[in-house]
Design a protein around this motif. Structure first.
Motif, PDB file in Angstrom:
ATOM      1  N   ASP A 229      41.091 -11.261  67.902  1.00 54.30           N
ATOM      2  CA  ASP A 229      41.880 -10.897  66.725  1.00 54.30           C
ATOM      3  C   ASP A 229      41.928  -9.391  66.500  1.00 54.30           C
ATOM      4  OD1 ASP A 229      42.323 -13.546  66.300  1.00 54.30           O
ATOM      5  OD2 ASP A 229      40.954 -13.768  64.608  1.00 54.30           O
ATOM      6  N   ASN A 230      40.833  -8.705  66.772  1.00 51.08           N
ATOM      7  CA  ASN A 230      40.765  -7.277  66.461  1.00 51.08           C
ATOM      8  C   ASN A 230      41.256  -6.375  67.588  1.00 51.08           C
ATOM      9  OD1 ASN A 230      39.327  -6.686  63.696  1.00 51.08           O
ATOM     10  ND2 ASN A 230      38.269  -8.441  64.571  1.00 51.08           N
ATOM     11  N   LEU A 231      41.270  -6.872  68.809  1.00 50.61           N
ATOM     12  CA  LEU A 231      41.683  -6.026  69.936  1.00 50.61           C
ATOM     13  C   LEU A 231      43.067  -6.383  70.466  1.00 50.61           C
ATOM     14  CD1 LEU A 231      38.404  -5.668  72.022  1.00 50.61           C
ATOM     15  CD2 LEU A 231      39.184  -4.373  70.043  1.00 50.61           C
ATOM     16  N   GLY A 232      43.570  -7.575  70.176  1.00 52.57           N
ATOM     17  CA  GLY A 232      44.852  -8.010  70.701  1.00 52.57           C
ATOM     18  C   GLY A 232      46.027  -7.587  69.833  1.00 52.57           C
ATOM     19  N   HIS A 233      47.126  -8.363  69.913  1.00 53.55           N
ATOM     20  CA  HIS A 233      48.339  -7.991  69.187  1.00 53.55           C
ATOM     21  C   HIS A 233      48.157  -8.101  67.679  1.00 53.55           C
ATOM     22  CE1 HIS A 233      48.757 -12.403  69.236  1.00 53.55           C
ATOM     23  NE2 HIS A 233      49.545 -12.258  68.199  1.00 53.55           N
ATOM     24  N   GLN A 234      47.160  -8.859  67.233  1.00 52.26           N
ATOM     25  CA  GLN A 234      46.888  -8.947  65.795  1.00 52.26           C
ATOM     26  C   GLN A 234      46.004  -7.800  65.318  1.00 52.26           C
ATOM     27  OE1 GLN A 234      46.175 -13.167  64.318  1.00 52.26           O
ATOM     28  NE2 GLN A 234      45.786 -13.466  66.486  1.00 52.26           N
ATOM     29  N   GLY A 235      45.515  -6.981  66.251  1.00 56.57           N
ATOM     30  CA  GLY A 235      44.623  -5.888  65.910  1.00 56.57           C
ATOM     31  C   GLY A 235      45.086  -4.575  66.494  1.00 56.57           C
ATOM     32  N   ILE A 236      44.247  -3.971  67.321  1.00 59.31           N
ATOM     33  CA  ILE A 236      44.542  -2.649  67.861  1.00 59.31           C
ATOM     34  C   ILE A 236      45.849  -2.632  68.647  1.00 59.31           C
ATOM     35  CG2 ILE A 236      43.736  -0.888  69.480  1.00 59.31           C
ATOM     36  CD1 ILE A 236      40.894  -1.573  68.690  1.00 59.31           C
TER      37      ILE A 236
END
Length: 235
Positions: free
Chosen positions: A85-92
């Motif tokens: 969640d935090n590194l993918g398209h929802q995050g970074i």
């Protein structure tokens, strides 16, 4: 948490690319693409992320020693979701995309309220998520209760937003000259609004730190850094 350092380094290499910020220097040194070429910079960012995941896997195994078998299963599922969640398209990843499109006419002609919401979303995704996952992993590494993960992530988000506000104030003039400041919070919020926002986020961070007894010397130093840096920016 060397995993986070690799992720951060990869994001900086990408940020500096000509298709993004097109920066020639970072911290007094030539950027990777400037010194070695864009093709090498892209491969460096890719490999940094792969190496980061290896460090994440190794570190998670060590952190699991503090938990029983049932807790390990729950934490493994939850932490992997936090990473995605935090590194993918929802995050970074999503934050990087917003950073690219903020200057487009269809966004800059949106109603002011929508542009203000978008710059806050950009800050939360691009900077807040990095600190959010850092707080979560640090909490788990010290044997923290899984029920507090949401609270730790939110505290990390607030830390990141405070950090980015300071950075944007410092870069307001140079950003304005470069692209009209379309990626800078100072373009969308007044001085007083920014002061109120920073104070609210820092206060929430301090409340969480106190409630969960996280006032280590390093945390105190980081908290004081945010506060002192913000005050200096306003002088």
């Amino acid at each position: 948490l060397i995993f986070i350092e690799y992720v951060h380094a990869a994001s900086l290499v990408v940020d500096d690319l000509p298709c993004m910020d097109n920066d020639e220097t970072r911290r007094g040194q030539a950027t990777v693409h400037k010194k070695f070429g864009e093709h090498v910079a892209q491969l460096v960012a890719y490999n940094l992320m792969i190496t980061a995941l290896k460090h994440f896997s190794d570190g998670l195994q060590l952190a699991m020693d503090s938990y029983n078998e049932e807790q390990r299963r729950d934490i493994y599922i939850r932490i992997n979701k936090e990473i995605n969640d935090n590194l993918g398209h929802q995050g970074i990843g999503g934050g990087q995309y917003l950073d690219l499109v903020m200057g487009r006419e269809e966004i800059q002609t949106c109603p002011p309220r929508e542009r203000r919401e978008m710059i806050l979303k950009l800050i939360k995704l691009k900077t807040g998520c990095l600190f959010g996952i850092s707080f979560v992993l640090g909490w788990i590494a010290r044997g923290g209760d899984i029920s507090a993960i949401d609270t730790m992530r939110e505290a990390g988000y607030n830390f990141g937003i405070c950090y980015q506000i300071i950075d944007d104030i410092r870069d307001a003039d140079s950003d304005s000259e470069k692209n009209g400041g379309v990626n800078n919070i100072c373009k969308y919020y007044t001085r007083n609004e920014i002061i109120d926002m920073f104070s609210e986020k820092l206060s929430h961070l301090g409340t969480v730190i106190t409630k969960y007894n996280l006032w280590s010397p390093i945390m105190k130093e980081l908290y004081d850094y945010l506060l002192d840096s913000f005050r200096k920016c306003l002088m």
